[in-house]
Design an enzyme around this catalytic site. Structure first.
Site, mmCIF file in Angstrom:
data_model
loop_
_atom_site.group_PDB
_atom_site.id
_atom_site.type_symbol
_atom_site.label_atom_id
_atom_site.label_comp_id
_atom_site.label_asym_id
_atom_site.label_seq_id
_atom_site.Cartn_x
_atom_site.Cartn_y
_atom_site.Cartn_z
ATOM 1 N N GLY A 115 -3.348 -13.995 12.063
ATOM 2 C CA GLY A 115 -4.500 -13.506 11.316
ATOM 3 C C GLY A 115 -5.566 -14.572 11.157
ATOM 4 O O GLY A 115 -6.602 -14.556 11.838
ATOM 5 N N ARG A 161 3.452 -1.012 11.073
ATOM 6 C CA ARG A 161 3.561 -2.352 10.485
ATOM 7 C C ARG A 161 4.420 -2.280 9.235
ATOM 8 O O ARG A 161 4.192 -1.422 8.376
ATOM 9 C CB ARG A 161 2.174 -2.899 10.145
ATOM 10 C CG ARG A 161 2.193 -4.403 9.847
ATOM 11 C CD ARG A 161 0.801 -4.989 9.666
ATOM 12 N NE ARG A 161 0.788 -6.348 10.200
ATOM 13 C CZ ARG A 161 0.103 -7.360 9.675
ATOM 14 N NH1 ARG A 161 -0.658 -7.182 8.615
ATOM 15 N NH2 ARG A 161 0.157 -8.570 10.212
ATOM 16 N N TYR A 220 0.848 -1.208 0.000
ATOM 17 C CA TYR A 220 0.000 0.000 0.000
ATOM 18 C C TYR A 220 0.885 1.261 0.000
ATOM 19 O O TYR A 220 2.100 1.180 -0.150
ATOM 20 C CB TYR A 220 -0.986 -0.063 1.177
ATOM 21 C CG TYR A 220 -1.923 -1.261 1.023
ATOM 22 C CD1 TYR A 220 -2.916 -1.262 0.050
ATOM 23 C CD2 TYR A 220 -1.755 -2.415 1.788
ATOM 24 C CE1 TYR A 220 -3.748 -2.365 -0.137
ATOM 25 C CE2 TYR A 220 -2.580 -3.524 1.609
ATOM 26 C CZ TYR A 220 -3.575 -3.487 0.633
ATOM 27 O OH TYR A 220 -4.384 -4.583 0.441
HETATM 28 C C1 LIG Z 1 -8.849 -11.921 5.154
HETATM 29 C C2 LIG Z 1 -7.547 -11.222 5.399
HETATM 30 C C3 LIG Z 1 -7.522 -9.848 5.470
HETATM 31 C C4 LIG Z 1 -6.322 -9.173 5.750
HETATM 32 N N1 LIG Z 1 -6.352 -7.821 5.900
HETATM 33 C C5 LIG Z 1 -5.246 -7.164 6.329
HETATM 34 C C6 LIG Z 1 -5.304 -5.794 6.679
HETATM 35 O O1 LIG Z 1 -6.360 -5.167 6.674
HETATM 36 N N2 LIG Z 1 -4.151 -5.196 7.050
HETATM 37 C C7 LIG Z 1 -2.963 -5.875 7.115
HETATM 38 O O2 LIG Z 1 -1.938 -5.280 7.459
HETATM 39 N N3 LIG Z 1 -2.900 -7.196 6.835
HETATM 40 C C8 LIG Z 1 -4.006 -7.851 6.465
HETATM 41 N N4 LIG Z 1 -3.963 -9.195 6.249
HETATM 42 C C9 LIG Z 1 -2.730 -9.932 6.560
HETATM 43 C C10 LIG Z 1 -2.782 -10.431 8.009
HETATM 44 O O3 LIG Z 1 -2.736 -9.372 8.939
HETATM 45 C C11 LIG Z 1 -1.623 -11.393 8.297
HETATM 46 O O4 LIG Z 1 -0.401 -10.706 8.087
HETATM 47 C C12 LIG Z 1 -1.682 -12.604 7.400
HETATM 48 O O5 LIG Z 1 -2.961 -13.200 7.450
HETATM 49 C C13 LIG Z 1 -0.632 -13.634 7.826
HETATM 50 O O6 LIG Z 1 -0.895 -14.046 9.157
HETATM 51 P P1 LIG Z 1 -1.529 -15.509 9.412
HETATM 52 O O7 LIG Z 1 -0.591 -16.466 8.723
HETATM 53 O O8 LIG Z 1 -1.550 -15.674 10.908
HETATM 54 O O9 LIG Z 1 -2.883 -15.528 8.793
HETATM 55 C C14 LIG Z 1 -5.132 -9.909 5.935
HETATM 56 C C15 LIG Z 1 -5.170 -11.306 5.846
HETATM 57 C C16 LIG Z 1 -6.357 -11.966 5.593
HETATM 58 C C17 LIG Z 1 -6.383 -13.462 5.587
#
Ligand SMILES: Cc1cc2nc3c(=O)[nH]c(=O)nc-3n(C[C@H](O)[C@H](O)[C@H](O)COP(=O)(O)O)c2cc1C
Length: 381
Positions: A329, A237, A190
């Site tokens: 996440g 972040r 972004y």
């Molecule tokens: C549905 C979804 C929406 C996400 N939206 C964001 C977001 O709004 N901002 C962000 O920094 N990362 C976003 N991410 C990334 C997550 O914060 C995280 O970094 C990513 O899911 C990896 O972590 P995990 O392996 O525990 O899922 C999103 C991930 C998913 C799956």
């Protein structure tokens, strides 16, 4: 390696994930952070809806919730139905959410995200703004369906200044809306990330060229937000080398140490590293250079499959490697009671990715909690 006991044992009783932690002036009951997750369930005008209060309150046992990416101004909007925080109606909507989370015992930050070139006139009615006119190469979701990315307009210095001011105003509104603080989104392709990368930043002015130039926008945003609400309420972040949203970077070993160095003495609450990997030298460099709390989001298989443990053991390895808190996440998305499940060593709900981005309760507020699942089990037997 600060705690060898933790690396040798990850039972519910000994895991450092369940230890309390300090974050700025906050005391958190555990080290599990709900990572920001865009779910596209706000109104078309960016107002958080009551269902979002239910969703976040269900997850209030996280040590910290970082609420989903929220736009600080109209042109920064990425996708349809994401929340905003630049109008009184947005503040009122968010107040319902923070009130529900606080009543459930939770603590919440809000993530501020400007999409830069990840945006579309079919969504905002505006031409996206970015460091340079480098189009997002992939299709982008709009209310009119999937559309090719458009060439963004290069921001003037006056627009850079007003965008920095918009971040600061959004942070003030976030505090007004009941958040404990904000996380500035500097990753995942972004706007701020677009400034950091020489692939998307071709500027020849003070905001481009060298690593020192490319970090300038990130530093100015964070400083302005810290001035607005106090540095102890501010996190950043970052996603060094992460290729989400067609992002490419060729000099992360220069850019991120420069960024971390520029912010290290500002008294910020935390730095949040996406897809953190203890095998990477850069992770250790960042840890060594960053004096405050470090939240690590473990590098797990993406987008599927999520490991059966939801990332718990990868998180424990990162704690052992020097992280202070672990963000997850998908595991929080699918398990409102994730902390309790980890404590009990209980299995996790499967993640239903088809409901990630938009819709209603399905795949949002209807994930079962342990007690309910256990109560239902005998009835089915
Ligand atoms: C549905 C979804 C929406 C996400 N939206 C964001 C977001 O709004 N901002 C962000 O920094 N990362 C976003 N991410 C990334 C997550 O914060 C995280 O970094 C990513 O899911 C990896 O972590 P995990 O392996 O525990 O899922 C999103 C991930 C998913 C799956």
């Amino acid at each position: 390696m600060r705690d060898r006991t933790t690396t040798m044992s990850s039972t519910a009783l000994t895991s450092r994930l369940f230890e309390p932690a300090r974050l700025g002036s906050l005391h958190l009951p555990n080290r599990l952070v709900m990572a920001p997750l865009t779910r596209n369930r706000a109104s078309a005008g960016g107002v958080p809806q009551p269902i979002m209060a239910t969703y976040y309150a269900q997850r209030a046992s996280a040590g910290l919730i970082i609420a989903e990416a929220t736009t600080p101004n109209a042109v920064g909007q990425t996708y349809p139905d994401i929340p905003a925080i630049y109008h009184d109606a947005h503040v009122a909507g968010w107040r319902r959410v923070t009130g529900a989370v606080r009543a459930a015992g939770g603590t919440m930050f809000l993530q501020l995200q400007h999409g830069g070139r990840i945006g579309h006139p079919a969504t905002t009615g505006l031409t996206p703004l970015a460091p340079s006119p480098v189009a997002f190469p992939d299709p982008i979701h709009t209310p009119a369906g999937s559309r090719p990315g458009v060439v963004p307009r290069a921001m003037t210095v006056a627009e850079i200044r007003s965008t920095v001011a918009d971040f600061a105003a959004a942070a003030r509104r976030a505090i007004d809306a009941g958040f404990e603080g904000v996380e500035v989104h500097g990753g995942n392709g972004y706007l701020i990330h677009q400034f950091l990368s020489e692939v998307t930043n071709h500027r020849t002015d003070a905001y481009g060229r060298s690593a020192a130039g490319r970090i300038r926008f990130a530093v100015e945003v964070v400083e302005a937000v810290a001035d607005a609400i106090g540095p102890a309420r501010v996190g950043l972040r970052i996603a060094p080398g992460v290729t989400a949203n067609a992002m490419r970077e060729h000099d992360i070993e220069h850019v991120y140490p420069a960024l971390v160095g520029a912010l290290a003495d500002k008294g910020l609450a935390y730095l949040h590293v996406v897809f953190a990997d203890p095998a990477q030298p850069l992770f250790h460099r960042i840890r060594a250079d960053w004096p405050a709390a470090l939240i690590a989001n473990p590098a797990l298989p993406w987008p599927t499959p999520l490991p059966a443990d939801g990332g718990r053991h990868a998180g424990e390895r990162l704690l052992a490697a020097g992280a202070d808190l672990i963000s997850l996440g998908r595991a929080f998305l699918a398990n409102p009671d994730l902390v309790e499940r980890f404590r009990r060593g209980a299995p996790l709900n499967p993640v239903r990715a088809e409901y990630w981005y938009g819709g209603g309760e399905l795949g949002y507020t209807d994930y079962p909690v342990l007690a309910a699942a256990e109560e239902r089990a005998p009835a089915r037997a």
